[in-house]
Design a protein around this motif. Sequence first.
Motif, mmCIF file in Angstrom:
data_model
loop_
_atom_site.group_PDB
_atom_site.id
_atom_site.type_symbol
_atom_site.label_atom_id
_atom_site.label_comp_id
_atom_site.label_asym_id
_atom_site.label_seq_id
_atom_site.Cartn_x
_atom_site.Cartn_y
_atom_site.Cartn_z
ATOM 1 N N LEU A 1 -110.656 -30.420 54.232
ATOM 2 C CA LEU A 1 -111.761 -31.161 53.617
ATOM 3 C C LEU A 1 -112.820 -31.525 54.652
ATOM 4 N N SER B 1 -107.664 -39.257 53.028
ATOM 5 C CA SER B 1 -106.753 -38.231 52.516
ATOM 6 C C SER B 1 -105.314 -38.718 52.578
ATOM 7 N N ASN C 1 -107.136 -24.743 47.094
ATOM 8 C CA ASN C 1 -106.955 -25.524 45.875
ATOM 9 C C ASN C 1 -105.656 -25.158 45.152
ATOM 10 N N GLY D 1 -104.554 -30.474 54.681
ATOM 11 C CA GLY D 1 -105.549 -30.638 53.626
ATOM 12 C C GLY D 1 -106.717 -31.500 54.060
ATOM 13 N N ASN E 1 -103.880 -29.890 48.913
ATOM 14 C CA ASN E 1 -105.001 -30.820 48.754
ATOM 15 C C ASN E 1 -104.808 -31.590 47.451
#
Length: 431
Positions: A377, A325, A232, A373, A264
């Motif tokens: 996820l 994404s 994060n 990222g 991300n």
Amino acid sequence: MIQTIRKAWGIPELRKKIIFTLLILLIFRIGNAITVPYVNTDLLATYLDQMGATILGLYNVMSGGAFANATVFALSIQPYINSSIIIQLLTVAIPSLERLARDGGEEGRKKIQSITRYTTVAIAILQSVGYYFMMRNANLLQTGADGIWPALVIIVTFIAGSSFVMWMGEQVTEFGVGNGISIILFAGILSRVPVMVSQGIAFGSQAAINWLWVAVLLVAMLALVVFIVFINDAERRIPVQYAKRQVGRKMYGGQSTHLPMKVNMSGVLPVIFAQSIASLPITVWTFIGIPTKEESPVAYAIYNAIDTKSIIYMVVYFIMIIGFSYFYSSIQFNPVEIANNLKKQGGFIPGFRPGKPTVDFIRKVLNKITLFGAIYLGIVAICPLIVGKIVGSDHLAIGGTSVIIVVGVALETVKALESQMLMRQYKGFLE
């Protein structure tokens, strides 16, 4: 984090904001405990539990269990989240909305916010009507509650509750701490922790599992939280150099800085959107009726193939997370716009000429970090599904999504408190 909250509590103005936020959350929890009339909540909870990890399970977790209990705030902030996603997608597709968001300034932001509110109410109406007919068709209403008046009471209560939750979130954003919608979502998910722990203990006792595996699972969850915190805050910093230029008798520029690109940057939105779409077929099929092997062997085989515990579902879910994404990163970070801004301000990336070479380099870096990222996820979202399939439990299916939301909102709120404390320090220094 505890130290930051303690320092913020010592500042009177921030203390009022924290107390206001806690009062709003208290109202939210009270609304989650008031059930809607004419609904048999015991049958409803059993029915949703049998449905497994469908999109309704995601709604239930995000509402803090209010969806399964048919409370006043059963829809929670789901209509607002869906509305925000839809408006965000339309902003890219409709030129007038794109101009309003890009060039409208504060007035444009207010108009888009107003459109989002109206869309939220429209989605709440659709979800409330669908929720009522689901309960009526599944015989989840109380005896004699099939008339127009019970239907009107249930539907209007759900719509009013969702609209009120949206209003509370906006009040927290304006007068409280952090993003109000995120805070309410955080509180809803966190309120499910005691229930999830008790369900885990009950499942472990009935299955007579080795408690060593439970300890390993707890350590893995802690490691997952650390991993989420690390990703994060992770960012790719592109070096930027500003050329020296003389304006009158003063020399400007010449300093070196960097262009931060978060690994991300799309947050948890790809996971929520991918799960909503991937689980939609099985959710609709469950509404129609789950086929048995004796009634229709082919339909039964197809149902098991697309079930939320199947390999096909996990693969489709993972691919959708990666796709969304890339979509959200392209919305939030425009390489052409960034390169033009650098050129206007006299900045450049060392080793790359302004213009198309800079755009190509930024786009290449963006694609790389977006892929990393997206895979992150996907792993966080898929791992609980795999563990749930191994241990035979559906309650872990949306655990990854919940952890990402809780950790992300906690970090975001702490940063909001730190920024407000920093602003007050500068204000006191200037005074």
